[in-house]
Structure formats: structure tokens, C-alpha cells
Design a protein around this motif. Structure first.
Motif, short mmCIF file in Angstrom:
data_model
loop_
_atom_site.label_atom_id
_atom_site.label_comp_id
_atom_site.label_asym_id
_atom_site.label_seq_id
_atom_site.Cartn_x
_atom_site.Cartn_y
_atom_site.Cartn_z
N ASP A 81 -19.72 55.01 -11.85
CA ASP A 81 -19.83 56.29 -11.14
C ASP A 81 -21.26 56.50 -10.67
OD1 ASP A 81 -17.18 57.00 -12.14
OD2 ASP A 81 -18.16 57.44 -14.05
N CYS A 131 -14.91 57.72 -10.56
CA CYS A 131 -13.53 57.92 -11.01
C CYS A 131 -13.17 59.40 -10.95
CB CYS A 131 -13.39 57.39 -12.43
SG CYS A 131 -14.31 58.33 -13.64
N CYS A 160 -18.98 52.81 -16.10
CA CYS A 160 -17.79 52.97 -15.25
C CYS A 160 -18.09 52.67 -13.80
CB CYS A 160 -17.25 54.39 -15.40
SG CYS A 160 -15.83 54.80 -14.39
N ASN A 215 -23.67 56.08 -13.87
CA ASN A 215 -23.02 55.78 -15.15
C ASN A 215 -22.58 54.33 -15.13
OD1 ASN A 215 -21.44 55.71 -17.47
ND2 ASN A 215 -19.70 56.72 -16.49
N CYS A 237 -18.32 59.52 -18.15
CA CYS A 237 -17.85 59.90 -16.81
C CYS A 237 -17.94 61.42 -16.66
CB CYS A 237 -16.42 59.44 -16.59
SG CYS A 237 -16.19 57.66 -16.75
N ALA A 291 -15.18 61.78 -13.26
CA ALA A 291 -16.55 62.05 -12.82
C ALA A 291 -16.56 63.06 -11.66
CB ALA A 291 -17.24 60.76 -12.41
N ARG A 321 -14.66 57.31 -21.72
CA ARG A 321 -14.70 58.14 -20.51
C ARG A 321 -15.63 59.35 -20.65
NH1 ARG A 321 -10.75 56.42 -17.23
NH2 ARG A 321 -12.33 56.85 -15.67
ZN ZN Z 1 -15.98 57.13 -14.49
#
Ligand code: ZN
Length: 159
Positions: free
Chosen positions: A43, A68, A41, A38, A129, A71, A126
Motif C-alpha cells: 500500500d 488494498c 502489503c 506499507n 494496512c 488501506a 492486515r
Molecule cells: Zn494493504
């Protein structure tokens, strides 16, 4: 779901699935493997899937990766929910999760823990995520061959 119930459920889910993830690692037998990323972010996730003897039902899903809290929590919840599902049921649940994150529907009681992720839908940045692990699972199940393991799927093109 009433706000108070959702808050209690959220705390329970954080304790059970984020502080002590149940599905981190790799499956004993690897029938499907897929990495996902991702970019918005940072992830990353790598899923391994073990199927049952008939190859039509998920025996286990495990994840590795860094990302994060949203995730990682979503990955453990997803792995929990997928255990024992047929591939068709699993793909339907991926769609249901993505719909829920767009504000369309929620999961029945059996999978009510997944509904805590609805809170994330309030923060559009988000959402990716939360959906990364589901998107990655779909790619893992749709690919028949294990050679795709070195390719990352990205969810950048998903709204
Ligand atoms: Zn994330």
C-alpha cells in the motif's frame, strides 16, 4: 458493540467510504504533505492536509494512492474523522486508533464508524494496512516543513 450492529455498520461504511470515497484527491491549499508506504502489503498513500487560518485546526485531509481495500477504506474514514479537529485532537485520535488496533478501547459514538476497523485487528498481517494512513497523518502533522514531502514514511518498524 453487538455483532449484528457492527455488521450493519460495516456494510454502511463500505458503501459510503470505499465504493464512493469522499476524500480522494489533494487539498486546495497544501500545508502538510506526506507519503506513506506499507511494504508488507504494498500500500502507498499520499496525504495532503489543509489547515485553517490559525494553522492549529485541520480544515481538510485528502489522500491519493493505491492499496488494498482496508488501506483505502481506512484512509477515507480517517480523513472524514479528522476534518475540523485541532492538531492535538488529531494526534490523540491517531494514538486511540493504534490502541484500538491492539485491542485496547474503541471510539465514542461521534466516531463510531472507525470502530468497524476493529474487525481487521483479528488479522494481524492486515493491521498495518489499516494503520498506514494514521501513521502517515501523524508524520505529516509532526513535520513543520513541506520539504519532507519526497520522503516516504514506512510503518515497517511499528508492531
Ligand atoms: Zn494493504
Amino acid at each position: 458493540m453487538a455483532l449484528e450492529n457492527l455488521r450493519n455498520l460495516y456494510q454502511q461504511v463500505i458503501l459510503e467510504h470505499y465504493k464512493k470515497p469522499r476524500h480522494r484527491g489533494t487539498t486546495v491549499l497544501v500545508h502538510r504533505q506526506q507519503r506513506g508506504h506499507n511494504p508488507s502489503c504494498g500500500d502507498t498513500i499520499e496525504l495532503t492536509v489543509q489547515l485553517d487560518e490559525d494553522r492549529d485546526r485541520i480544515a481538510a485531509v485528502k489522500f491519493e494512492g493505491e492499496g488494498c481495500a482496508i488501506a483505502m477504506l481506512s484512509a477515507d474514514l480517517m480523513a472524514d474523522a479528522m476534518t475540523g479537529k485541532t492538531i492535538d485532537e488529531a494526534l490523540q485520535m491517531v494514538q486511540a486508533f493504534q490502541n484500538m488496533m491492539k485491542g485496547d478501547g474503541e471510539f465514542p459514538r461521534e466516531h463510531r464508524k472507525l470502530n468497524v476497523m476493529q474487525g481487521v485487528a483479528q488479522f494481524p498481517v492486515r493491521i498495518k494496512c489499516a494503520t498506514l494512513t494514521w501513521h502517515t497523518l501523524r508524520a505529516a502533522l509532526e513535520h513543520q516543513q513541506i520539504e519532507t514531502a519526497d520522503e516516504f514514511v514506512s510503518n515497517e518498524e511499528i508492531d
